[in-house]
Design an enzyme around this catalytic site. Structure first.
Site, PDB file in Angstrom:
ATOM      1  N   GLY A 175      -1.577   0.315  -0.577  1.00 30.96           N
ATOM      2  CA  GLY A 175      -0.933  -0.749  -0.879  1.00 30.96           C
ATOM      3  C   GLY A 175      -0.200  -1.650   0.190  1.00 30.96           C
ATOM      4  O   GLY A 175      -0.063  -1.445   1.107  1.00 30.96           O
ATOM      5  N   ARG A 214       8.155   3.086  -5.865  1.00 28.94           N
ATOM      6  CA  ARG A 214       7.473   4.172  -6.091  1.00 28.94           C
ATOM      7  C   ARG A 214       8.436   4.705  -6.096  1.00 28.94           C
ATOM      8  O   ARG A 214      10.200   4.779  -6.963  1.00 28.94           O
ATOM      9  CB  ARG A 214       6.748   4.727  -4.993  1.00 28.94           C
ATOM     10  N   THR A 235       4.276  -0.798   4.581  1.00 29.80           N
ATOM     11  CA  THR A 235       4.343  -0.390   2.887  1.00 29.80           C
ATOM     12  C   THR A 235       5.967  -1.145   2.430  1.00 29.80           C
ATOM     13  O   THR A 235       6.652  -1.340   3.355  1.00 29.80           O
ATOM     14  CB  THR A 235       4.250   0.554   2.809  1.00 29.80           C
ATOM     15  N   ASP A 254       8.046  -0.297   0.224  1.00 31.79           N
ATOM     16  CA  ASP A 254       8.824   0.815  -0.479  1.00 31.79           C
ATOM     17  C   ASP A 254      10.096   1.154   0.486  1.00 31.79           C
ATOM     18  O   ASP A 254      10.317   1.706   0.363  1.00 31.79           O
ATOM     19  CB  ASP A 254       7.747   1.437  -0.602  1.00 31.79           C
ATOM     20  N   ARG A 295       4.135  -7.162  -3.801  1.00 25.06           N
ATOM     21  CA  ARG A 295       3.686  -7.054  -3.093  1.00 25.06           C
ATOM     22  C   ARG A 295       3.177  -8.243  -1.837  1.00 25.06           C
ATOM     23  O   ARG A 295       2.376  -8.157  -0.884  1.00 25.06           O
ATOM     24  CB  ARG A 295       2.630  -6.575  -3.791  1.00 25.06           C
ATOM     25  N   ASP A 302       3.167   6.923   3.784  1.00 31.40           N
ATOM     26  CA  ASP A 302       3.093   8.331   4.199  1.00 31.40           C
ATOM     27  C   ASP A 302       1.744   8.653   3.675  1.00 31.40           C
ATOM     28  O   ASP A 302       0.953   9.790   4.811  1.00 31.40           O
ATOM     29  CB  ASP A 302       3.779   8.857   3.406  1.00 31.40           C
ATOM     30  N   ARG A 309      -6.997   2.718  -1.463  1.00 26.61           N
ATOM     31  CA  ARG A 309      -6.926   3.953  -1.637  1.00 26.61           C
ATOM     32  C   ARG A 309      -8.046   5.491  -1.613  1.00 26.61           C
ATOM     33  O   ARG A 309      -8.476   5.226  -2.591  1.00 26.61           O
ATOM     34  CB  ARG A 309      -5.710   4.848  -1.943  1.00 26.61           C
TER      35      ARG A 309
HETATM   36  O1  F6P Z   1       3.444   1.749  -2.701  1.00 27.36           O
HETATM   37  C1  F6P Z   1       3.345   0.179  -2.974  1.00 27.36           C
HETATM   38  C2  F6P Z   1       3.607  -0.214  -4.194  1.00 27.36           C
HETATM   39  O2  F6P Z   1       3.635  -1.511  -4.682  1.00 27.36           O
HETATM   40  C3  F6P Z   1       4.843   0.627  -4.802  1.00 27.36           C
HETATM   41  O3  F6P Z   1       5.933  -0.021  -4.761  1.00 27.36           O
HETATM   42  C4  F6P Z   1       4.155   1.052  -6.064  1.00 27.36           C
HETATM   43  O4  F6P Z   1       5.425   2.293  -7.327  1.00 27.36           O
HETATM   44  C5  F6P Z   1       3.033   1.399  -5.971  1.00 27.36           C
HETATM   45  O5  F6P Z   1       2.300   0.816  -4.977  1.00 27.36           O
HETATM   46  C6  F6P Z   1       1.846   0.359  -7.659  1.00 27.36           C
HETATM   47  O6  F6P Z   1       0.992   0.947  -6.837  1.00 27.36           O
HETATM   48  P1  F6P Z   1      -0.751  -0.235  -7.402  1.00 27.36           P
HETATM   49  O7  F6P Z   1      -1.033  -1.297  -6.883  1.00 27.36           O
HETATM   50  O8  F6P Z   1      -1.519   0.721  -7.244  1.00 27.36           O
HETATM   51  O9  F6P Z   1      -0.001   0.030  -9.147  1.00 27.36           O
END
Ligand code: F6P
Length: 323
Positions: free
Chosen positions: A11, A172, A126, A128, A253, A103, A72
């Site tokens: 992310g 998360r 991140t 998080d 984000r 991680d 990812r």
């Molecule tokens: O790890 C960053 C994050 O924004 C988390 O807070 C969240 O759970 C996840 O990524 C969301 O991922 P995606 O954008 O793939 O839905």
């Protein structure tokens, strides 16, 4: 080491661009060659690799997201994927990597070293803040400030209408965004995955607040702590209080990085590049971080094995201050 690649993975987080800029310019200043790799490990496998210069990173320090894009990448978890990536590093003459990510990205970097001997320095990026070996990750401060700004707006309208609001935030399995934004934003109730949710207690607190004349409540819920809709229904049923839910989602984000994240980006970048520059034997296999305002580095394995964030004190203070 004279030639490094840089990638962002997982992310995205505000401050990644500031960090890319710092890595590129600091490494060039040491006469190293720097290659930008697009879309994380996927770009390494696909050979999307381009040499960067000082101008490649102009006008990005203030921008959220990542100019290198991110992904990812499942293929990189396979031996075949890593083999292709290692081959491309040889073809482009890249000796080591700066990996900005979380991680999952670091586990990938460790596997890459264990199986193909590719050295790297990881930078925690991140929102998080879910890596226990470091006090802060890049992007966390900006994300918390984004949540705070939302809480301020919500308070205005919630107070005018004597309403409660459940604000669901990201993170998360980690409750740091909720805890820090909750404490800094004066939330009445903070719900995080590290603490068991007690619905009876939540409803009791709302009723007590009402009895004290506190008619509007901000309940901040970490996404990993529970389900906002279910909680909203329970609160309505058990207290009769009017309550709304706001899910902030991906707004957290993006955005221009805060001063704290830009400074952290520069400090992390300097340590990561120094680790690679000084690595004559091509054996670096480390992450950088910050502990008690000092930049640190640790082996991936040691860093990733840590689990306790130790924010008990902040949680307890928040509980006292919110009543
Ligand atoms: O790890 C960053 C994050 O924004 C988390 O807070 C969240 O759970 C996840 O990524 C969301 O991922 P995606 O954008 O793939 O839905």
């Amino acid at each position: 080491m004279k030639s490094i690649g840089i990638l962002t993975s997982g992310g995205d987080a505000p401050g990644m661009n500031a960090c890319i800029r710092a890595v590129v310019r600091y490494a060039l200043d040491k006469d190293m060659r720097v290659y930008g790799i697009e879309r994380g490990y996927a770009g390494l496998i696909g050979g999307n690799i381009e040499e960067m210069n000082r101008r490649s990173v102009s006008d990005i320090i203030q921008r959220g997201g990542t100019i290198l894009k991110t992904a990812r990448c499942k293929e990189f978890t396979t031996m075949d994927g890593m083999k292709k990536a290692a081959y491309n590093m040889k073809v482009f003459g890249v000796d080591g990597l700066v990996v900005i990510g979380g991680d999952g990205s670091f586990r990938g970097a460790k596997e890459f070293y264990d199986n193909f001997g590719i050295p790297s320095a990881g930078i925690p990026g991140t929102i998080d803040n879910d890596l226990a070996y470091t006090d802060y990750t890049l992007g966390f401060d900006t994300a918390v400030n984004t949540v705070l700004s939302a809480i301020n707006n919500l308070r205005d309208t919630m107070t005018s209408h004597d309403l409660a609001n459940i604000v669901e935030v990201m993170g998360r399995h980690c409750g740091d965004i909720a805890l820090f934004a909750g404490l800094a934003g004066g939330a009445e109730i903070i719900l995080i995955p590290e603490k068991q949710i007690n619905e009876e207690e939540i409803c009791e607190n709302i009723k007590l607040n009402q009895a004290k004349g506190k008619l509007s409540n901000i309940i901040i819920l970490a996404e990993g702590a529970g389900n906002a809709e279910a909680l909203q229904n329970t609160i309505i049923e058990k207290t009769g209080v009017q309550i709304r839910t706001t899910r902030l989602g991906h707004i957290q984000r993006g955005g221009t990085p805060s001063m704290a994240d830009r400074i952290l980006a520069a400090r992390f970048a300097v340590r990561a590049v120094d680790l690679l520059f000084d690595d004559k034997d091509k054996k670096v296999n480390k992450v950088v971080g910050i502990k008690n305002n000092k930049i640190i580095d640790e082996d991936y394995a040691t860093a990733l094995a840590k689990t306790n964030k130790g924010h008990e004190d902040l949680y307890n203070v928040a509980k006292i201050l919110c009543t």
